[in-house]
Motif scaffolding. Structure first.
Motif: not given
Length: 131
Positions: A21-28, A98-115
């Motif tokens: 919602x308020x930014x993008x997170x990239x992990x390399x 150090x945080x990014x807000x996530x909506x219900x619709x965006x949650x599935x995008x964050x699960x692989x990143x979190x894992x």
């Protein structure tokens, strides 16, 4: 004390990015980039007094994933060594650089990143048991 320089980069074929919602997170595999792109993200960052940032994995003490519901946004937060942690609620996450807000619709995008982040942190802790 952990020797952070001994931590090795996590093995990722390619960077993982999730847009919230308020930014993008990239992990390399080593760096976590929080980009405040888009109009809403830039406004939120300006109002709260922070900008995009880059965090090395070995400075992350914890990754907090609060799953969003239908009515309340969630967030992905990075607890960084040596930095104060705002209150651990969604309202605090909105003002946390150090945080990014996530909506219900965006949650599935964050699960692989979190894992991937949890696996990388576990790998670092295995290499450095005192962490």
């Amino acid at each position: 004390m952990v020797n952070f320089r001994k931590a090795e980069k996590s093995a990722l074929d390619q960077p993982i990015t999730a847009v919230g919602h308020d930014g993008a997170v990239t992990f390399d595999g080593w760096w976590i980039d929080i980009e405040r792109t888009g109009r809403l993200a830039k406004i939120s960052a300006k109002v709260n007094g922070y900008e995009s940032k880059r965090i090395p994995l070995d400075r992350v003490e914890q990754v907090v994933w609060k799953r969003p519901s239908m009515l309340i946004n969630g967030y992905l937060e990075f607890v960084v060594s040596g930095e104060p942690r705002p209150h651990g609620k969604t309202t605090g996450a909105a003002a946390n650089p150090n945080a990014v807000l996530v909506t219900k619709q965006q949650a599935t995008r964050f699960e692989p990143l979190y894992t991937a982040l949890l696996e990388a942190l576990a790998h670092i802790r295995t290499e450095n048991p005192g962490r």
